[in-house]
Design a protein around this motif. Structure first.
Motif, PDB file in Angstrom:
ATOM      1  N   LYS A 132       0.722  -1.110   0.022  1.00 25.07           N
ATOM      2  CA  LYS A 132      -0.035  -0.018   0.079  1.00 25.07           C
ATOM      3  C   LYS A 132       0.672   1.239   0.126  1.00 25.07           C
ATOM      4  CE  LYS A 132      -3.918   2.081   0.169  1.00 25.07           C
ATOM      5  NZ  LYS A 132      -4.772   2.174  -1.184  1.00 25.07           N
ATOM      6  N   GLU A 133       1.857   1.285   0.926  1.00 26.56           N
ATOM      7  CA  GLU A 133       2.854   2.335   0.896  1.00 26.56           C
ATOM      8  C   GLU A 133       3.434   2.698  -0.753  1.00 26.56           C
ATOM      9  OE1 GLU A 133       5.470   1.335   4.128  1.00 26.56           O
ATOM     10  OE2 GLU A 133       3.884   1.802   5.577  1.00 26.56           O
ATOM     11  N   TYR A 134       3.687   1.565  -1.314  1.00 23.96           N
ATOM     12  CA  TYR A 134       4.524   1.737  -2.504  1.00 23.96           C
ATOM     13  C   TYR A 134       3.404   2.328  -3.669  1.00 23.96           C
ATOM     14  CZ  TYR A 134       6.741   0.262  -6.781  1.00 23.96           C
ATOM     15  OH  TYR A 134       7.080   0.160  -7.966  1.00 23.96           O
ATOM     16  N   GLN A 135       2.287   1.800  -3.366  1.00 25.14           N
ATOM     17  CA  GLN A 135       1.210   2.183  -4.298  1.00 25.14           C
ATOM     18  C   GLN A 135       0.935   3.698  -4.115  1.00 25.14           C
ATOM     19  OE1 GLN A 135      -2.702   0.723  -3.705  1.00 25.14           O
ATOM     20  NE2 GLN A 135      -3.626   1.564  -5.750  1.00 25.14           N
ATOM     21  N   GLU A 136       1.018   4.296  -2.924  1.00 29.86           N
ATOM     22  CA  GLU A 136       0.785   5.647  -2.383  1.00 29.86           C
ATOM     23  C   GLU A 136       1.888   6.363  -2.931  1.00 29.86           C
ATOM     24  OE1 GLU A 136       0.410   5.604   1.780  1.00 29.86           O
ATOM     25  OE2 GLU A 136      -1.768   5.049   1.542  1.00 29.86           O
ATOM     26  N   LYS A 137       3.200   5.922  -3.029  1.00 32.52           N
ATOM     27  CA  LYS A 137       4.386   6.542  -3.551  1.00 32.52           C
ATOM     28  C   LYS A 137       4.183   6.519  -5.158  1.00 32.52           C
ATOM     29  CE  LYS A 137       9.291   5.794  -4.262  1.00 32.52           C
ATOM     30  NZ  LYS A 137       9.353   5.334  -5.632  1.00 32.52           N
ATOM     31  N   LEU A 138       3.641   5.670  -5.909  1.00 34.02           N
ATOM     32  CA  LEU A 138       3.263   5.615  -7.458  1.00 34.02           C
ATOM     33  C   LEU A 138       2.179   6.970  -7.618  1.00 34.02           C
ATOM     34  CD1 LEU A 138       3.228   1.908  -8.132  1.00 34.02           C
ATOM     35  CD2 LEU A 138       5.133   3.515  -8.747  1.00 34.02           C
ATOM     36  N   LEU A 139       1.176   6.945  -6.731  1.00 33.71           N
ATOM     37  CA  LEU A 139       0.486   8.021  -6.955  1.00 33.71           C
ATOM     38  C   LEU A 139       0.989   9.337  -6.979  1.00 33.71           C
ATOM     39  CD1 LEU A 139      -2.651   6.492  -5.018  1.00 33.71           C
ATOM     40  CD2 LEU A 139      -2.758   6.998  -7.349  1.00 33.71           C
ATOM     41  N   GLY A 140       1.791   9.419  -5.886  1.00 35.94           N
ATOM     42  CA  GLY A 140       2.736  10.802  -5.973  1.00 35.94           C
ATOM     43  C   GLY A 140       3.402  11.158  -7.160  1.00 35.94           C
ATOM     44  N   GLU A 141       4.104   9.976  -7.585  1.00 37.12           N
ATOM     45  CA  GLU A 141       4.568  10.292  -8.993  1.00 37.12           C
ATOM     46  C   GLU A 141       3.885  10.656  -9.875  1.00 37.12           C
ATOM     47  OE1 GLU A 141       7.452   7.386 -10.355  1.00 37.12           O
ATOM     48  OE2 GLU A 141       7.746   6.467  -8.377  1.00 37.12           O
ATOM     49  N   CYS A 142       2.682  10.109 -10.240  1.00 37.31           N
ATOM     50  CA  CYS A 142       1.781  10.419 -10.976  1.00 37.31           C
ATOM     51  C   CYS A 142       1.431  11.827 -11.002  1.00 37.31           C
ATOM     52  CB  CYS A 142       0.590   9.362 -11.156  1.00 37.31           C
ATOM     53  SG  CYS A 142      -0.713   9.903 -12.101  1.00 37.31           S
ATOM     54  N   GLU A 143       0.820  12.150  -9.663  1.00 37.19           N
ATOM     55  CA  GLU A 143       0.381  13.830  -9.484  1.00 37.19           C
ATOM     56  C   GLU A 143       1.516  14.742  -9.900  1.00 37.19           C
ATOM     57  OE1 GLU A 143      -2.674  14.180  -9.652  1.00 37.19           O
ATOM     58  OE2 GLU A 143      -3.099  11.830  -9.783  1.00 37.19           O
ATOM     59  N   SER A 144       2.684  14.323  -9.314  1.00 38.05           N
ATOM     60  CA  SER A 144       3.951  15.268  -9.566  1.00 38.05           C
ATOM     61  C   SER A 144       4.309  15.844 -11.008  1.00 38.05           C
ATOM     62  CB  SER A 144       5.113  14.911  -8.728  1.00 38.05           C
ATOM     63  OG  SER A 144       5.633  13.815  -9.673  1.00 38.05           O
ATOM     64  N   ASN A 145       4.059  14.759 -12.058  1.00 41.33           N
ATOM     65  CA  ASN A 145       4.038  15.132 -13.569  1.00 41.33           C
ATOM     66  C   ASN A 145       3.186  14.003 -14.363  1.00 41.33           C
ATOM     67  OD1 ASN A 145       5.078  15.502 -16.019  1.00 41.33           O
ATOM     68  ND2 ASN A 145       7.151  15.637 -15.337  1.00 41.33           N
ATOM     69  N   PRO A 146       1.853  14.581 -14.319  1.00 47.37           N
ATOM     70  CA  PRO A 146       0.890  13.842 -14.919  1.00 47.37           C
ATOM     71  C   PRO A 146       1.263  13.552 -16.505  1.00 47.37           C
ATOM     72  CG  PRO A 146      -0.144  15.459 -13.745  1.00 47.37           C
ATOM     73  CD  PRO A 146       1.044  15.639 -13.833  1.00 47.37           C
ATOM     74  N   TYR A 147       1.754  14.376 -17.206  1.00 46.04           N
ATOM     75  CA  TYR A 147       2.019  14.176 -18.575  1.00 46.04           C
ATOM     76  C   TYR A 147       3.205  13.124 -18.616  1.00 46.04           C
ATOM     77  CZ  TYR A 147       3.585  15.053 -23.335  1.00 46.04           C
ATOM     78  OH  TYR A 147       3.909  14.679 -24.721  1.00 46.04           O
ATOM     79  N   GLU A 148       4.231  13.437 -17.921  1.00 49.66           N
ATOM     80  CA  GLU A 148       5.243  12.347 -18.273  1.00 49.66           C
ATOM     81  C   GLU A 148       4.854  11.102 -17.460  1.00 49.66           C
ATOM     82  OE1 GLU A 148       9.405  11.882 -19.147  1.00 49.66           O
ATOM     83  OE2 GLU A 148       7.940  13.298 -19.516  1.00 49.66           O
ATOM     84  N   TRP A 149       3.920  10.714 -16.585  1.00 56.82           N
ATOM     85  CA  TRP A 149       3.453   9.789 -16.140  1.00 56.82           C
ATOM     86  C   TRP A 149       2.793   8.860 -17.012  1.00 56.82           C
ATOM     87  CZ3 TRP A 149       3.930   6.618 -11.853  1.00 56.82           C
ATOM     88  CH2 TRP A 149       3.042   5.679 -11.842  1.00 56.82           C
ATOM     89  N   PHE A 150       1.658   9.295 -18.023  1.00 58.86           N
ATOM     90  CA  PHE A 150       0.798   8.558 -18.757  1.00 58.86           C
ATOM     91  C   PHE A 150       1.364   8.617 -19.935  1.00 58.86           C
ATOM     92  CE2 PHE A 150      -2.478  10.208 -15.978  1.00 58.86           C
ATOM     93  CZ  PHE A 150      -3.130   9.188 -15.469  1.00 58.86           C
ATOM     94  N   THR A 151       2.376   9.309 -20.541  1.00 57.24           N
ATOM     95  CA  THR A 151       2.943   9.082 -21.895  1.00 57.24           C
ATOM     96  C   THR A 151       4.243   8.363 -21.889  1.00 57.24           C
ATOM     97  OG1 THR A 151       4.327  11.312 -21.676  1.00 57.24           O
ATOM     98  CG2 THR A 151       2.202  11.548 -22.744  1.00 57.24           C
ATOM     99  N   LYS A 152       4.903   8.280 -20.483  1.00 56.81           N
ATOM    100  CA  LYS A 152       6.147   7.584 -20.298  1.00 56.81           C
ATOM    101  C   LYS A 152       6.281   6.575 -19.455  1.00 56.81           C
ATOM    102  CE  LYS A 152      11.207   8.185 -20.631  1.00 56.81           C
ATOM    103  NZ  LYS A 152      12.223   8.884 -20.648  1.00 56.81           N
ATOM    104  N   THR A 153       6.228   7.176 -18.018  1.00 59.53           N
ATOM    105  CA  THR A 153       6.666   6.531 -16.812  1.00 59.53           C
ATOM    106  C   THR A 153       5.825   5.324 -16.527  1.00 59.53           C
ATOM    107  OG1 THR A 153       7.171   8.837 -15.892  1.00 59.53           O
ATOM    108  CG2 THR A 153       7.234   7.004 -14.321  1.00 59.53           C
ATOM    109  N   TYR A 154       4.514   5.459 -16.677  1.00 59.86           N
ATOM    110  CA  TYR A 154       3.767   4.157 -16.062  1.00 59.86           C
ATOM    111  C   TYR A 154       4.009   3.011 -17.144  1.00 59.86           C
ATOM    112  CZ  TYR A 154      -0.365   3.482 -18.919  1.00 59.86           C
ATOM    113  OH  TYR A 154      -1.165   2.860 -19.821  1.00 59.86           O
ATOM    114  N   ARG A 155       4.314   3.434 -18.548  1.00 56.22           N
ATOM    115  CA  ARG A 155       4.218   2.348 -19.496  1.00 56.22           C
ATOM    116  C   ARG A 155       5.608   1.758 -19.360  1.00 56.22           C
ATOM    117  NH1 ARG A 155       1.214   4.364 -24.386  1.00 56.22           N
ATOM    118  NH2 ARG A 155      -0.017   5.881 -23.792  1.00 56.22           N
TER     119      ARG A 155
END
Length: 401
Positions: A25-48
């Motif tokens: 759960k803590e790891y998931q919350e860290k990932l959510l933070g990464e997403c919200e800190s840079n949504p464009y980078e997250w959806f176009t590159k990071t999460y992929r």
């Protein structure tokens, strides 16, 4: 065990909704933070890129090629993708088991209403589960003699109620001999049994779908769909969406080398992908607990001992052979639990008076009828079994008056 978030005042014998360890759960919350800190980078590159790493880990774990394995939100969405990929018609037949989870029955009924296809249901005798491949083979022959085209056979890997392991490999072989595709509803499989998808595919499984949240310590919303290469061209996500960008919009190309099948399931709109990515931490947790094989062995050994202990306490005898038992206990309740009303009262009293969460089901081929189904995950110990036994022994005389 202090690794989990479970309320210490309850006893949870139901793994259907899963239990996420604190570190996952803590790891998931860290990932959510990464997403919200840079949504464009997250959806176009990071999460992929992160997802590609997780699928690589899982492909090694499940003994399959990464290109055959995609993420979905749950077993329901994966099974829907499979049913939607088949062109059923009024001369089609679907074979299901009478112990199939409601999802499969609902999908079969839906296709019956939309296309007029025929649904053939096979009754499973828990005393002769090994006979299932022959029943399915005979059913295929019978349906073909009636001029039906059998377009799909559905079976569980591990059924829910009763909670038993089915002979999937032998069922697959029977289907392969008849040239009929097999969908395996493996919602309860990952975390309970060793899995070799390439081997299952060679034997005849064409679609296999599992939930990571039930037994594999992952957040809700993480499931896996494996499809044999010969069927991938027609399998699509249940949600149709565009790739990022619209016509004429300049987008950056990613470096991932994906097949058409993988690409379809990569981006399903602006949604939370952290449950999928958090499976990586769930794998880490499994290793921390001694490894996958160790957990399976521990849970199964505990299950068999606890089942025997409970049967002795209730003076009942289970009809299930040991080779069908993995990490779910199936205990016949005393014959005084003779109706659905008494069974439901017992479930309710266990929950409200003792904070014990169980499943009770009725299985008609056993004269005892009502069974107690318990999931024995790592956090279930001897004391929880003892508490349950005492609670039932106290409650039954009160409920049957």
């Amino acid at each position: 065990m202090d690794y989990f978030q479970i309320n210490k005042n309850i006893i949870n014998f139901n793994c259907s909704y899963g239990t996420v360890p604190k570190m996952v759960k803590e790891y998931q919350e860290k990932l959510l933070g990464e997403c919200e800190s840079n949504p464009y980078e997250w959806f176009t590159k990071t999460y992929r890129e992160k997802l590609d790493v997780v699928r690589e880990q899982l492909s090694s774990f499940l003994h399959c090629q990464k290109c055959d394995l995609v993420f979905v939100d749950n077993t329901s969405s994966g099974a829907n993708s499979v049913f939607n990929s088949i062109s059923f018609h009024k001369h089609s037949a679907i074979i299901i088991l009478d112990i199939a989870y409601g999802l499969i029955l609902n999908l079969a009924n839906k296709m019956n209403k939309l296309t007029g296809c025929y649904i053939h249901t096979i009754s499973v005798d828990i005393r002769e589960v090994h006979y299932l491949p022959y029943q399915i083979s005979n059913a295929i022959d019978m349906l073909k003699m009636k001029n039906y085209q059998v377009d799909l056979v559905c079976c569980d890997h591990i059924s829910s109620c009763p909670g038993i392991l089915l002979p999937v490999k032998d069922i697959a072989k029977a289907c392969l001999l008849k040239n009929v595709p097999l969908l395996v509803d493996a919602a309860h499989a990952i975390g309970q049994v060793e899995i070799n998808l390439d081997e299952l595919g060679n034997h005849g499984v064409r679609y296999w779908v599992t939930d990571c949240h039930k037994w594999f310590f992952s957040p809700k919303g993480a499931a896996l769909l494996w499809v044999h290469k010969e069927k991938q061209d027609t399998v699509f996500p249940v949600i149709d969406c565009a790739t990022i960008g619209t016509k004429g919009c300049i987008t950056e190309k990613n470096s991932l080398q994906l097949s058409d099948f993988e690409s379809r399931f990569l981006y399903l709109g602006t949604k939370d992908y952290t449950p999928w990515l958090s499976v990586r931490k769930a794998i880490y947790f499994v290793e921390l607990m001694g490894g996958y094989s160790h957990i399976i062995k521990r849970n199964r050994e505990f299950t068999l001992k606890a089942q025997e202990k409970l049967c002795l306490s209730f003076n009942t005898q289970s009809l299930f052979s040991d080779d069908t038992i993995v990490s779910m206990i199936n205990v016949p309740l005393p014959k005084c639990v003779s109706s659905s009303l008494i069974a439901s009262r017992l479930m309710k009293a266990l929950k409200e008076l003792y904070k014990i969460y169980v499943v009770i089901y009725e299985y008609p081929c056993d004269s005892s009828n009502f069974y107690l189904r318990l999931c024995t995950q790592l956090f279930i110990q001897d004391e929880e079994i003892d508490c349950l036994t005492k609670a039932i022994q106290i409650l039954l005389p009160l409920l049957i008056k």
